[in-house]
Design an enzyme around this catalytic site. Structure first.
Site, PDB file in Angstrom:
ATOM      1  N   CYS A 109      -3.517   7.634   4.622  1.00  0.00           N
ATOM      2  CA  CYS A 109      -3.374   7.289   3.355  1.00  0.00           C
ATOM      3  C   CYS A 109      -4.582   7.225   2.572  1.00  0.00           C
ATOM      4  CB  CYS A 109      -2.880   5.746   3.332  1.00  0.00           C
ATOM      5  SG  CYS A 109      -3.911   4.746   4.221  1.00  0.00           S
ATOM      6  N   GLU A 113       0.837  -1.072   0.034  1.00  0.00           N
ATOM      7  CA  GLU A 113      -0.063   0.040  -0.044  1.00  0.00           C
ATOM      8  C   GLU A 113       0.882   1.333   0.032  1.00  0.00           C
ATOM      9  OE1 GLU A 113      -2.259   2.838   2.999  1.00  0.00           O
ATOM     10  OE2 GLU A 113      -2.806   0.658   3.366  1.00  0.00           O
TER      11      GLU A 113
END
Length: 514
Positions: free
Chosen positions: A296, A257
């Site tokens: 994020c 990620e």
């Protein structure tokens, strides 16, 4: 001298032999604790996790492992107050932002405890139906999922020291795979304390959960073919992991990620002041300021019809103007600090980079800090930029400033809007705002291929939706392209990463025993 936090590896607590890195309070500047992993016998620690922790976990059923997760939940709930104190001191977060991390991690663990309990007294999973291999149905093929006989190395980011640990560890442990977590150094204290509490409680078999604080040097070198590594962080570091011999030569499974320039899109046909318009303004301001924009999944680009550019700038700016910034210990403060001076410098540099192609619509510098010294505190006010020429402003679509920063972008029509969102080259999440159910559904499907999650907010779910940036364990977390191409959570789908799929070809009587 500040306390040196121990690492837990090889079934015992071990202190690093070096001076260590000092963790600091990002608001007050005080030294808190030190972390160090120098001199650890990593090979022995990884072997212990594989051989001792892995064997013990695989001997348990899914229901037994689920009960183990439920026991961890109780331990963490008992120590919540201590975790909040650490988060305030080490991450500089206000209470509500700490809750996103701490309570979010606990909730995720609890969810997987319930999911695992429903799997029952099994030690492996059946994958689909048996398939006939010839005219006679006597000989068939049945796919099964079995826990990988390796270790899960979890390399986590600084912004979620609790949730980042448990959203990865919960499905790994439930699958029967031992975990070694490497938290980001800057905020490693909370991760280490949680692991310490769980280990001291004795609810896990030795080797099931380990923590290494400090440098990550040498960790990837220990990975063997049946190990897996899950990483959250920068695209630059992700590239180093993907190019490591463990991945390129030993075929270690990897989940990434990385950077994500997430979007919020107000669909055409909405008016200034409409419910959908107000929902966009509210969510954009909230996502810019929760955890000081250090998420994020935070909104980085806000797309509105050209005619609503000025109205959207005013509406979002008005909400941002009410945000108080400073010391999270002060009851009037609603947004705390960035995690470090390095992060503060990075945000300021990123702002300057974007401003070369964007105007300032709300200046974060207008926010006076509450109970915090600007010369010491890693605080910065929320800044809303605007890119009137959406197509020429390539930096807005290519650059993620990891702080309370977002850019308002006008679009011409629906096709233009979707094309501009795709300029992000793959993201974790896009949120859509509107009141036309058919238009929202079509836009969601159009954007699904380039986003791990599409969060649709219409007036009928104004009080029900879970939030653009909130990652729920029932839904997929990850994204294609720039976002890293990884997949986490998504309910039981998360277990796939920690299992190996194999086709058992046998007679129907043998397959019936599976």
């Amino acid at each position: 001298m500040t306390e040196l936090l121990s690492n837990y590896l090889g079934g015992r607590w071990q202190a690093g032999s070096g001076a260590g890195a000092t963790l600091s309070d990002p608001v007050l500047g005080d030294a808190l604790v030190r972390v160090d992993a120098t001199g650890l016998d990593l090979a022995a620690g990884f072997a212990f996790a594989r051989e001792q922790g892995g064997a013990a976990l695989r001997a348990m059923t899914y229901r037994e492992r689920a009960a183990m997760l439920a026991a961890i939940v109780k331990i963490l709930q008992t120590n919540r107050d201590a975790y909040y104190e650490i988060a305030t001191a080490n991450s500089g977060t206000v209470h509500n932002d700490s809750a996103v991390d701490i309570d979010g991690g606990i909730f995720t663990l609890g969810t997987y405890a319930k999911l695992g309990d429903a799997l029952g007294e099994r030690r492996y999973l059946i994958d689909g139906d048996a398939a006939r291999l010839g005219k006679d149905p006597l000989f068939q093929s049945q796919h099964v999922l079995v826990p990988t006989r390796g270790v899960a190395l979890l390399i986590n980011a600084f912004n979620f020291p609790s949730w980042g640990l448990w959203e990865k560890a919960a499905p790994a442990l439930l699958a029967g795979v031992p975990v070694i977590v490497k938290p980001a150094t800057a905020t490693a204290w909370l991760t280490q304390r949680m692991v310490r509490d769980v280990v001291d409680a004795g609810v896990l078999p030795p080797g099931a959960l380990s923590v290494v604080c400090g440098s990550a040097a040498g960790l990837l070198d220990q990975l063997q073919p049946f190990d897996v590594v899950s990483f959250t962080g920068s695209a630059q570091t992700a590239a180093l992991i993907r190019s490591h011999a463990a991945v390129t030569q030993r075929s270690v499974r990897v989940n990434i990620e990385a950077d994500s320039v997430n979007s919020a899109l107000l669909l055409p046909g909405e008016a200034a002041g409409s419910e959908a318009f107000d929902l966009l303004a509210k969510e954009a301001a909230r996502e810019m300021t929760v955890k000081s924009g250090q998420k994020c999944t935070a909104i980085r680009r806000i797309f509105v019809p050209e005619a609503l550019y000025g109205a959207a700038a005013d509406a979002i700016g008005a909400r941002l103007a009410r945000v108080t910034v400073g010391n999270p210990r002060h009851e009037a403060v609603r947004m705390g600090a960035l995690v470090s001076r390095a992060q503060l410098a990075s945000v300021r540099e990123g702002l300057g980079y974007l401003q070369a192609q964007a105007e300032v619509l709300h200046d974060g510098a207008t926010h006076a800090l509450v109970d915090a010294d600007p010369a010491v505190a890693c605080c910065v006010g929320p800044t809303l930029l605007g890119a009137r020429d959406a197509h020429a402003a390539d930096r807005v679509h290519d650059t993620e400033v990891f702080g309370p920063v977002a850019t308002l972008v006008p679009y011409r029509d629906n096709a233009d809007a979707l094309a501009l969102v795709r300029r992000g080259q793959g993201s974790l999440v896009a949120s859509l705002y509107g009141s036309d159910a058919d238009a929202l559904a079509k836009a969601a499907v159009e954007l699904a291929d380039s986003h791990g999650r599409v969060h649709v907010i219409s007036p009928d779910v104004a009080q029900l939706h879970t939030g653009h940036g909130n990652v729920m364990p029932q839904s997929l977390h990850g994204g294609p392209g720039r976002a890293g191409g990884g997949e986490e959570l998504g309910g039981l789908r998360a277990l796939n990463f920690y299992h190996r799929r194999s086709a058992v070809q046998a007679s129907t009587s043998v397959l019936a025993q599976l």
